[in-house]
Design a protein around this motif. Sequence first.
Motif, mmCIF file in Angstrom:
data_model
loop_
_atom_site.group_PDB
_atom_site.id
_atom_site.type_symbol
_atom_site.label_atom_id
_atom_site.label_comp_id
_atom_site.label_asym_id
_atom_site.label_seq_id
_atom_site.Cartn_x
_atom_site.Cartn_y
_atom_site.Cartn_z
ATOM 1 N N LEU A 1 1.111 -1.321 -0.053
ATOM 2 C CA LEU A 1 -0.170 -0.014 0.370
ATOM 3 C C LEU A 1 1.136 1.229 0.071
ATOM 4 O O LEU A 1 1.944 1.702 0.858
ATOM 5 C CB LEU A 1 -1.432 0.505 1.233
ATOM 6 C CG LEU A 1 -1.164 0.813 1.863
ATOM 7 C CD1 LEU A 1 -2.275 1.349 0.731
ATOM 8 C CD2 LEU A 1 -2.055 0.851 2.935
ATOM 9 N N ILE B 1 1.023 5.428 -0.472
ATOM 10 C CA ILE B 1 -0.139 6.749 0.020
ATOM 11 C C ILE B 1 0.858 8.113 -1.359
ATOM 12 O O ILE B 1 -0.234 8.744 -2.340
ATOM 13 C CB ILE B 1 0.801 7.573 1.272
ATOM 14 C CG1 ILE B 1 -0.775 8.775 1.237
ATOM 15 C CG2 ILE B 1 2.029 8.357 1.100
ATOM 16 C CD1 ILE B 1 0.133 9.524 2.523
ATOM 17 N N ARG C 1 -3.825 4.104 -0.963
ATOM 18 C CA ARG C 1 -4.459 5.745 -0.928
ATOM 19 C C ARG C 1 -4.594 6.890 -1.281
ATOM 20 O O ARG C 1 -4.515 7.106 -2.185
ATOM 21 C CB ARG C 1 -3.027 5.843 0.440
ATOM 22 C CG ARG C 1 -2.679 4.759 1.696
ATOM 23 C CD ARG C 1 -1.839 5.901 2.980
ATOM 24 N NE ARG C 1 -1.349 4.428 3.660
ATOM 25 C CZ ARG C 1 -1.831 4.194 4.699
ATOM 26 N NH1 ARG C 1 -2.988 4.627 4.941
ATOM 27 N NH2 ARG C 1 -1.474 3.305 5.428
ATOM 28 N N ASN C 2 -6.018 7.360 -0.898
ATOM 29 C CA ASN C 2 -7.080 8.330 -1.047
ATOM 30 C C ASN C 2 -6.789 9.179 0.409
ATOM 31 O O ASN C 2 -6.739 9.888 1.100
ATOM 32 C CB ASN C 2 -8.313 7.905 -1.167
ATOM 33 C CG ASN C 2 -8.533 8.835 -1.931
ATOM 34 O OD1 ASN C 2 -10.197 8.740 -2.253
ATOM 35 N ND2 ASN C 2 -8.525 10.176 -2.065
ATOM 36 N N ARG C 3 -5.531 10.613 -0.148
ATOM 37 C CA ARG C 3 -5.562 11.359 1.077
ATOM 38 C C ARG C 3 -6.114 12.827 0.213
ATOM 39 O O ARG C 3 -5.915 13.224 -1.039
ATOM 40 C CB ARG C 3 -3.623 11.682 1.413
ATOM 41 C CG ARG C 3 -3.843 10.937 2.176
ATOM 42 C CD ARG C 3 -4.646 10.899 3.672
ATOM 43 N NE ARG C 3 -3.828 10.077 4.594
ATOM 44 C CZ ARG C 3 -4.740 8.924 4.432
ATOM 45 N NH1 ARG C 3 -5.245 8.274 4.171
ATOM 46 N NH2 ARG C 3 -3.486 8.377 5.729
ATOM 47 N N THR D 1 -7.363 0.108 -3.660
ATOM 48 C CA THR D 1 -7.884 1.656 -3.477
ATOM 49 C C THR D 1 -7.321 1.349 -1.824
ATOM 50 O O THR D 1 -8.959 -0.211 -1.725
ATOM 51 C CB THR D 1 -8.822 2.239 -3.575
ATOM 52 O OG1 THR D 1 -10.140 1.627 -3.219
ATOM 53 C CG2 THR D 1 -8.258 3.008 -5.242
ATOM 54 N N SER E 1 -5.851 -2.868 9.237
ATOM 55 C CA SER E 1 -4.611 -1.768 9.370
ATOM 56 C C SER E 1 -4.320 -2.025 9.775
ATOM 57 O O SER E 1 -4.188 -3.318 10.574
ATOM 58 C CB SER E 1 -5.529 -0.336 8.560
ATOM 59 O OG SER E 1 -6.162 0.079 9.751
ATOM 60 N N ALA F 1 2.068 -1.756 4.639
ATOM 61 C CA ALA F 1 1.709 -1.036 3.834
ATOM 62 C C ALA F 1 3.224 -0.115 4.225
ATOM 63 O O ALA F 1 3.825 -0.176 4.963
ATOM 64 C CB ALA F 1 1.337 -0.351 5.126
#
Length: 344
Positions: free
Chosen positions: A14, A16, A49-51, A78, A201, A314
């Motif tokens: 994963l 970012i 990731r979604n930021r 995602t 997570s 991650a």
Amino acid sequence: MPREGRPLRSLGFLTIGSFDPADPGRGHLDTLEMIQRAEDLGFDTVWLRNRHLQYGITSPVAVMAAAAMRTSRIALGTAVIPLGWENPLRLAEDLATVDLLSGGRINPGVSVGTPMRYDDVKASLYPQTHDVEDFSKERVLRLVRCLRGEPVSDFEGTVGIETFTRSVQPQSPGLADRVWYGGMLDSAIWAGRHGLNYLTSSVVTADTDTGTAAGAPDFATIQAEHIDAYLAHHPNPQQARVSQGLVVIPTDTATADQVERYRTYAASRYERTLTPQGPRGLLFSPDLVGPSDELAERLYAHAGFRRADEVAFALPFSFAPADYIQIVTDMAQRLGPALGWSPA
């Protein structure tokens, strides 16, 4: 259940997708090149990731579309798209389009809840409706219904030369069955009841009485209880998919400088793993850093890991591109095989 003698079925990571605001294009290209590298290394999945309003991936569906054109096999997910920022109908159109372009490789992971820092952004995000928006799990069900082709319009037919349908277009068969939901105990039970896949997570809520011998809550045991609750409520637990996500940093080919920086990074975050944090009682997992044979031993002893045969380890937020290359290469060539995994 992964254990010595039984191989890990799916290995992924994963990211970012962080970028320098002075050159955001380069950062996005670095992410795409990392996905290509992951496919070459035999990874099964890459998760984005979604930021929002940060220097990381804000449009994972667009990045997956670009990645789909550069790859041919690897699954793209995602983890997670916060649906409080999305219109489920419009998101369903985008996801289905990219899934078709990828040949059915998209795994949409989603979450719900009030958007982060909502009071600061609500007037721009929902100028007229910010006080009445529904941020409940119904938003997930709306997305799934759209992906399954259930009617969203009262009209179907032809007007002039234009033809209209009742359902979202395009439709991508099987995509609705690849929706993942991430969350804590209540969310695990809810995801199971609705037949969704379940993302874990590196954070849980200390919402049980489970503890160590010293009385402190134990992350691995709590995560395992969440997974057990999910499977207990799933209508077909043998087909249910669970992916475990922890920060795992193999150091097999790392330089001495890299190893020192990785261990300093993990040490700076260790204090928060000792007791629940904040009003929600969030409990964080320690970051795992070390040679792959040592990491494999620690993972095999981890109660949460033993209940999931898919992982999405991650990547830390703020490392350099060369660090990420070393980490994912060691994941595929050293840690994966130590867990019984074979590259695709």
